[in-house]
Design a protein around this motif. Structure first.
Motif, PDB file in Angstrom:
ATOM      1  N   ALA A 203     -12.083  25.976 -16.809  1.00  0.00           N
ATOM      2  CA  ALA A 203     -12.146  24.705 -17.547  1.00  0.00           C
ATOM      3  C   ALA A 203     -11.965  23.521 -16.601  1.00  0.00           C
ATOM      4  O   ALA A 203     -11.292  23.634 -15.576  1.00  0.00           O
ATOM      5  CB  ALA A 203     -11.072  24.693 -18.637  1.00  0.00           C
ATOM      6  N   GLY A 205     -10.851  20.547 -14.520  1.00  0.00           N
ATOM      7  CA  GLY A 205      -9.509  20.105 -14.135  1.00  0.00           C
ATOM      8  C   GLY A 205      -9.268  18.626 -14.377  1.00  0.00           C
ATOM      9  O   GLY A 205      -8.267  18.234 -14.976  1.00  0.00           O
ATOM     10  N   SER A 208      -9.106  17.767 -17.980  1.00  0.00           N
ATOM     11  CA  SER A 208      -7.904  18.327 -18.599  1.00  0.00           C
ATOM     12  C   SER A 208      -6.658  17.483 -18.329  1.00  0.00           C
ATOM     13  O   SER A 208      -5.701  17.544 -19.099  1.00  0.00           O
ATOM     14  CB  SER A 208      -7.667  19.762 -18.106  1.00  0.00           C
ATOM     15  N   ALA A 213      -4.489  20.920 -21.427  1.00  0.00           N
ATOM     16  CA  ALA A 213      -4.997  22.299 -21.453  1.00  0.00           C
ATOM     17  C   ALA A 213      -5.294  22.727 -22.885  1.00  0.00           C
ATOM     18  O   ALA A 213      -6.217  23.500 -23.152  1.00  0.00           O
ATOM     19  CB  ALA A 213      -3.968  23.230 -20.811  1.00  0.00           C
ATOM     20  N   TRP A 216      -8.749  23.355 -24.748  1.00  0.00           N
ATOM     21  CA  TRP A 216      -9.647  24.509 -24.570  1.00  0.00           C
ATOM     22  C   TRP A 216      -9.197  25.731 -25.365  1.00  0.00           C
ATOM     23  O   TRP A 216      -9.751  26.816 -25.213  1.00  0.00           O
ATOM     24  CB  TRP A 216      -9.761  24.844 -23.068  1.00  0.00           C
ATOM     25  N   THR A 227      -9.977  31.915 -20.479  1.00  0.00           N
ATOM     26  CA  THR A 227     -10.177  30.548 -19.993  1.00  0.00           C
ATOM     27  C   THR A 227      -9.036  30.145 -19.076  1.00  0.00           C
ATOM     28  O   THR A 227      -7.861  30.348 -19.411  1.00  0.00           O
ATOM     29  CB  THR A 227     -10.237  29.581 -21.203  1.00  0.00           C
ATOM     30  N   VAL A 229      -7.648  26.822 -16.836  1.00  0.00           N
ATOM     31  CA  VAL A 229      -7.733  25.453 -16.321  1.00  0.00           C
ATOM     32  C   VAL A 229      -7.324  25.542 -14.855  1.00  0.00           C
ATOM     33  O   VAL A 229      -6.213  25.970 -14.544  1.00  0.00           O
ATOM     34  CB  VAL A 229      -6.771  24.503 -17.068  1.00  0.00           C
ATOM     35  N   ASN A 257      -3.077  27.847 -17.808  1.00  0.00           N
ATOM     36  CA  ASN A 257      -3.156  26.597 -17.057  1.00  0.00           C
ATOM     37  C   ASN A 257      -2.713  26.847 -15.616  1.00  0.00           C
ATOM     38  O   ASN A 257      -1.534  26.764 -15.284  1.00  0.00           O
ATOM     39  CB  ASN A 257      -2.277  25.532 -17.720  1.00  0.00           C
ATOM     40  N   VAL A 263      -2.047  19.197 -14.625  1.00  0.00           N
ATOM     41  CA  VAL A 263      -2.448  19.210 -16.042  1.00  0.00           C
ATOM     42  C   VAL A 263      -1.285  19.661 -16.921  1.00  0.00           C
ATOM     43  O   VAL A 263      -0.675  20.700 -16.674  1.00  0.00           O
ATOM     44  CB  VAL A 263      -3.658  20.158 -16.248  1.00  0.00           C
TER      45      VAL A 263
END
Ligand code: SF4
Length: 392
Positions: A203, A205, A208, A213, A216, A227, A229, A257, A263
């Motif tokens: 995802a 960055g 985000s 985060a 998503w 997924t 990040v 994440n 993030v």
């Protein structure tokens, strides 16, 4: 900071992670029932990291990394470039980010000037700025009727919203707000890959940092896609790939994440509030793709006085009037959606080069074609590791 950076580019660490990826990939592919496992990097800067460091060449045959629609300049409809060109030639000063300066318009609107750069060469009033605040300052100083071409995703939208909400935009400056939102295009992209699905998402960055985060969560909950990040260093990307493979083996997709140094789960609430205060979410066109529901931002009525659409009488695109807006032969829409690679385009590095961009994906430093053109040969880090692992 320097130590962290060194660690995130460490050859030793990269080698260890790549070894693990090679070990887990066959098992993960078996669990998924799809070879290769298609992992999409949504952000143009991730594509830069992957290509610049040659990470793609380090992947086992069971893993395919595909670029996604993470370049805001690439997807900005030609119509808005045409409008900005026209106004600049009529004496309105156009402020633009450097990335959009060379962006080709449609070339359809009665003149053969294809970009703001060419418009300036033809006498148009075009000024490249680093931020909307530069445009605000210059417009205040010069008092010329002017327009700021506000392109970008959620990352740049708060910067546009900030002076608007603060009442700092001078009366002579109007803003052409063509910001786009990333979660809706992610959904759209998944739909275009239905026959050969995306099985992992790295995802974006930068986006985000604003949306958090949590934005998503739907990827896991609605699509069951692992997924991550991720940050933008090579180790970040390799860890993201490893995590996606692990999740497939465990049969438990989740949202991780990896980029927690920048993030937060909730994102930047202040920035989110600014966007919400300033803009409403609307259906919006993406270049070469067409209208995507609820994927754009438009100024709320109370900010109509800064809205270039309203103040300069610019007609907004409608789904009925939108026309396919890539130059003939350019496969940028497919590249943007991860259906084609830049090298699948017959014009790549022949007609279309970073010095003479023909299509929009060759313009911005985040465009997949521009990234592949500059760094397609891979990087020293990857070559060294590939050699040591015997996969060169
Ligand atoms: S190489 Fe140029 S013409 Fe081909 S898809 Fe990329 S931007 Fe379009």
């Amino acid at each position: 900071m320097q130590v962290l950076e060194q660690r995130l580019r460490s050859q030793d660490l990269a080698r260890k992670i790549v070894e693990k990826i090679h070990k887990l990939a066959p098992l993960a592919a078996k669990r998924v029932g799809q070879t290769p496992i298609k992992i999409m990097d949504f952000c143009g800067t991730h594509e830069y990291t992957i290509t610049h460091y040659g990470i793609r060449s380090l992947m086992p045959p069971e893993v395919e990394l595909v670029a996604g629609p993470g370049c805001p300049v690439c997807i900005t409809p030609a119509y808005y470039v045409d409008v900005a060109i026209k106004l600049s030639l009529e004496g309105i000063r156009v402020y633009t980010y450097g990335d959009a300066y060379k962006l080709p318009g449609s070339g359809r609107r009665g003149h053969d000037i294809r970009s703001l750069e060419e418009a300036r060469a033809a006498g148009g009033d075009v000024v490249v700025v680093y931020s909307v605040l530069d445009a605000v300052r210059m417009a205040r100083r010069d008092r010329k009727p002017s327009l700021f071409l506000a392109v970008g995703f959620e990352t740049t939208a708060p910067a546009t919203a900030s002076p608007v909400v603060a009442g700092m935009v001078p009366e002579n400056l109007k803003i052409l707000n063509v910001h786009r939102l990333t979660p809706p295009i992610m959904r759209y992209t998944f739909a275009t890959h239905r026959d050969n699905p995306i099985r992992g998402v790295i995802a974006p960055g930068h986006v985000s940092t604003i949306v958090g985060a949590k934005a998503w969560k739907f990827v896991v909950e609605e699509y069951g896609i692992p997924t991550v990040v991720a940050g933008f260093e090579p180790i970040d990307v390799l860890l993201a790939v490893l995590e996606i493979l692990r999740q497939h083996i465990e049969g438990r997709p989740r949202l991780v994440n990896e980029y927690s140094r920048a993030v937060k789960w909730e994102g930047n609430k202040r920035a989110q509030k600014l966007i919400d205060e300033c803009c409403e979410v609307v259906d919006a066109a993406w270049r070469g793709i067409g209208f995507v529901p609820k994927s754009g931002l438009a100024f709320r009525d109370k900010y109509r006085h800064v809205d270039a659409f309203h103040e300069y009488g610019i007609k907004e695109l409608t789904p009925e009037e939108w026309k396919y807006d890539l130059p003939p032969g350019c496969r940028c829409a497919e590249v943007t959606l991860g259906i084609a690679k830049p090298t699948d385009c017959p014009l790549f590095m022949k007609v279309c080069t970073p010095g003479t961009p023909y299509g929009p994906c060759m313009v911005s430093s985040e465009g997949a074609c521009a990234v592949w053109a500059r760094f397609g040969g891979g990087g020293g880090l990857a070559e060294e590791i590939a050699r040591s692992l015997g996969i060169a």
